[in-house]
Structures are given as C-alpha cells and as structure tokens.
Design a protein around this motif. Sequence first.
Motif, short mmCIF file in Angstrom:
data_model
loop_
_atom_site.label_atom_id
_atom_site.label_comp_id
_atom_site.label_asym_id
_atom_site.label_seq_id
_atom_site.Cartn_x
_atom_site.Cartn_y
_atom_site.Cartn_z
N PRO A 117 0.83 -1.21 0.00
CA PRO A 117 0.00 0.00 0.00
C PRO A 117 0.86 1.25 0.00
CG PRO A 117 -0.75 -1.58 1.65
CD PRO A 117 0.58 -2.06 1.16
N GLY A 118 0.57 2.16 -0.92
CA GLY A 118 1.28 3.43 -0.97
C GLY A 118 2.66 3.36 -1.57
N SER A 119 3.11 2.17 -1.96
CA SER A 119 4.45 2.03 -2.51
C SER A 119 4.44 2.36 -3.99
CB SER A 119 4.98 0.61 -2.29
OG SER A 119 6.20 0.41 -2.96
N GLN A 120 5.59 2.83 -4.51
CA GLN A 120 5.73 3.09 -5.93
C GLN A 120 6.20 1.85 -6.67
OE1 GLN A 120 8.20 6.53 -6.49
NE2 GLN A 120 6.68 7.93 -5.66
N GLN A 121 6.43 0.76 -5.99
CA GLN A 121 6.89 -0.46 -6.63
C GLN A 121 5.72 -1.36 -6.98
OE1 GLN A 121 9.92 -1.68 -3.62
NE2 GLN A 121 11.18 -2.03 -5.41
N VAL A 122 5.76 -1.88 -8.19
CA VAL A 122 4.80 -2.89 -8.61
C VAL A 122 5.47 -4.26 -8.61
CG1 VAL A 122 3.30 -3.66 -10.48
CG2 VAL A 122 3.45 -1.23 -9.93
N ILE A 123 6.70 -4.32 -9.13
CA ILE A 123 7.45 -5.57 -9.14
C ILE A 123 8.03 -5.81 -7.76
CG2 ILE A 123 9.39 -6.80 -10.15
CD1 ILE A 123 7.08 -6.38 -12.04
N LEU A 124 7.71 -6.95 -7.18
CA LEU A 124 8.19 -7.31 -5.85
C LEU A 124 9.19 -8.46 -5.95
CD1 LEU A 124 4.84 -7.14 -3.86
CD2 LEU A 124 6.47 -5.32 -4.34
N LEU A 130 3.95 -12.25 -15.05
CA LEU A 130 4.39 -11.00 -15.66
C LEU A 130 3.34 -10.43 -16.61
CD1 LEU A 130 8.17 -11.72 -16.42
CD2 LEU A 130 7.18 -10.47 -14.49
N ARG A 131 2.69 -11.29 -17.37
CA ARG A 131 1.65 -10.80 -18.28
C ARG A 131 0.48 -10.21 -17.52
NH1 ARG A 131 4.61 -9.89 -22.54
NH2 ARG A 131 5.45 -11.77 -23.52
N LEU A 132 0.15 -10.79 -16.38
CA LEU A 132 -0.92 -10.23 -15.55
C LEU A 132 -0.54 -8.85 -15.04
CD1 LEU A 132 -3.60 -10.46 -13.98
CD2 LEU A 132 -2.35 -11.65 -12.18
N LEU A 133 0.70 -8.71 -14.57
CA LEU A 133 1.16 -7.40 -14.11
C LEU A 133 1.25 -6.41 -15.26
CD1 LEU A 133 4.00 -8.50 -11.65
CD2 LEU A 133 1.68 -7.78 -11.08
N GLU A 134 1.58 -6.90 -16.43
CA GLU A 134 1.65 -6.03 -17.61
C GLU A 134 0.26 -5.49 -17.95
OE1 GLU A 134 3.67 -6.35 -22.04
OE2 GLU A 134 2.54 -8.07 -21.27
N THR A 135 -0.75 -6.35 -17.90
CA THR A 135 -2.11 -5.92 -18.23
C THR A 135 -2.69 -5.03 -17.15
OG1 THR A 135 -2.45 -7.98 -19.47
CG2 THR A 135 -4.42 -6.74 -18.81
N SER A 136 -2.44 -5.36 -15.89
CA SER A 136 -3.08 -4.65 -14.77
C SER A 136 -2.40 -3.34 -14.45
CB SER A 136 -3.09 -5.55 -13.52
OG SER A 136 -3.76 -6.76 -13.78
N TYR A 137 -1.06 -3.28 -14.52
CA TYR A 137 -0.34 -2.11 -14.01
C TYR A 137 0.62 -1.48 -15.01
CZ TYR A 137 -1.89 -4.59 -9.87
OH TYR A 137 -2.65 -5.25 -8.95
N GLY A 138 0.69 -2.01 -16.23
CA GLY A 138 1.59 -1.42 -17.20
C GLY A 138 3.04 -1.80 -17.04
N VAL A 139 3.32 -2.94 -16.41
CA VAL A 139 4.70 -3.41 -16.27
C VAL A 139 5.25 -3.76 -17.65
CG1 VAL A 139 6.13 -5.28 -15.36
CG2 VAL A 139 4.41 -4.21 -13.92
N GLY A 140 6.49 -3.34 -17.92
CA GLY A 140 7.12 -3.68 -19.18
C GLY A 140 7.72 -5.08 -19.14
N VAL A 141 7.38 -5.92 -20.12
CA VAL A 141 7.87 -7.30 -20.17
C VAL A 141 8.42 -7.57 -21.57
CG1 VAL A 141 7.29 -9.74 -19.92
CG2 VAL A 141 6.16 -8.03 -18.48
N SER A 142 9.66 -8.04 -21.65
CA SER A 142 10.28 -8.37 -22.93
C SER A 142 11.04 -9.68 -22.79
CB SER A 142 11.23 -7.25 -23.37
OG SER A 142 11.97 -7.62 -24.51
N VAL A 143 10.81 -10.60 -23.73
CA VAL A 143 11.49 -11.90 -23.74
C VAL A 143 12.11 -12.07 -25.12
CG1 VAL A 143 11.27 -14.39 -23.44
CG2 VAL A 143 9.83 -12.83 -22.10
N SER A 144 13.41 -12.31 -25.17
CA SER A 144 14.10 -12.47 -26.46
C SER A 144 15.17 -13.53 -26.34
CB SER A 144 14.72 -11.14 -26.91
OG SER A 144 15.68 -10.70 -25.97
N ALA A 145 15.40 -14.24 -27.44
CA ALA A 145 16.45 -15.25 -27.51
C ALA A 145 17.68 -14.65 -28.17
CB ALA A 145 15.95 -16.46 -28.30
N GLY A 146 18.85 -15.18 -27.83
CA GLY A 146 20.08 -14.64 -28.41
C GLY A 146 21.25 -15.58 -28.21
#
Length: 295
Positions: A176-183, A257-273
């Motif tokens: 509550p009241g925190s600026q962090q979404v990713i825990l 991560l996809r749930l957080l992306e949809t709910s709070y706008g968290v950026g998620v990127s997955v790439s192979a290399g």
Amino acid sequence: MANLGGFDSGRNTHQAGGPTLLPVPSLLRSLLSEHLDPGYAAAANSQRPRSKPAEWAWQIIAAAAVVTVFSLAWAQAQSAAPRVRESQQALASNVRSAEANNAVLADRRARMSADVDAQRRSRLEGDATGRRLLGDLDRADAAAAVTPLIGPGLTVTVTDPGTSPDLTDVSKQRLPGSQQVILDRDLQLVVNSLWVSGAEAISVDGVRIGPNVTIRQAGGGMLVDNQPITSPYTIVALGPPNAMQDAFARSTGLQRLRLLETSYGVGVSVSAGDGLTVPAGSVREVNFAKQIGPN
C-alpha cells in the motif's frame, strides 16, 4: 368577563357589576407566567459573557503563548540543523568509504582466485589423474556458479512502471502506498520458472544466481545476493533458447508477468540470443589446501 384571580388576591368575593374573578392557585399562575425556573435563571445570569476588554485580554494572552511556542520550536530546529547536516555528511562519507573498500577487496579476491586457478591447472595438467581431477573441479565449479559462462539463451527484461493509480491485485499483496509494482516474489517466480524451463545458468542485473543466493526486498530496495539492483531488471538465462522459450511461455512466471503487464503497465520483454554472458558468482566458503608429498 372573567379574569384569573388567586387565593392570595384578597378578592375572593364577587362584587356587583364588577368582573368575575376565578380563583387560581399562585403556583399555577407562576407556571403560566414565568417560563424559566428561578434556579436556571440565576445560573444563566452568573454565566454571562465577560466584558469585551477581558475577552480581548485572554485572546491576546493565548496568541502570545502560541507565538512563543512556535518561536522556541523554530529556534531549536535552527540550532539543530547544522548538527543534523554534519551527521548526514559523516554517514554519507562512511558509506562511500565502505563501498570503495569493498570494491578494492573484491578486486583483490578476484586476482587471488585467478592466481589459485592458474597454479592448480599448472600442477594438475601434467598427467591423466590430474586432468581427471581438473574435469571434476570444473564441473563442481559450474554447479557452484563460481565461473563465468557464455552461450545462447534467453533475456527477460522487466520494467517497473513506478507509481500506479491502483495497486489492488488479485493476490492482495501489493505494498500500500508504494511506488513499486514488481516485488521480490515476482522475480523469484520468474527465476524459478526459467530453471524449470531448462536454464543452466542465470543472472539478474549482472548478479549470478547460485547456491545460497537470495532475491529479497529491504526497505523498498531490491537486493540480489545482498547487492542492490534497480529497474529495469534484466534476467539472463543460458540454455537451449528455442526449447527454453517454448517452456517459459507456458510457465507461471511469464503468466504472472503478463498479468502485471495488463493490470499495471509493467514492461515485459522476452528475447532469444547467442553469445549471452553470466558472471561468476560469489564464493561462499574459503578452502585452504597444503601440498602433501614431493613437488
């Protein structure tokens, strides 16, 4: 015509041609004519407001007391401010000194570890038994995450959006009241999902994940192996990229991560290399050895 009289009026007899007086007890007459009890009237008279000069005097005294209190508080804050600034500067200097000392010690440890490894290889590569021991040691070092690695794999980047208008989550565990979404538990779930998906080595923001390495929060900061990291969080996992990407796409970590992306706008990127690197991890124990027998 009839008027109210009383037993104490002295006119209890009817006079010819005069008005007819009805005898009324004095108590009833007082109830009809006096609407305030004498006791209440006396109390009300005693509580009459003070005169204007007296009221102004009390207001001036109260205002002076308030001004005095605030003046004393301001003077005390001003006198304490230099000491507070000195304490903050001293603490900041101590922190910078400790960080510099830790960096020097870490560099010294890395050089000594490299020297020990070189000495070990020069002494064991001369015969078949030594080479077999070196192979066993290399496999043990890889399992303990104490050697840097390079190879193909996945890169997962998670960006914390910061302030969100609503941190209500299905888990009901946002701060509550925190600026962090990713825990910390979100990163833990992603790392465990990558292990299950076939990762052979993982690092988070350049910190190797190995035995006894933890991902946790402390005072709002994210720590990996007691080293602070910040958003965006870059997770590198070495392993077969195609198979690992297919398995990770079905994992609970990516679903979270996809749930957080949809709910709070968290950026998620997955790439192979290819050519991804993970550093060596921290050595948890220091082992001492001495030579037995002839050189």
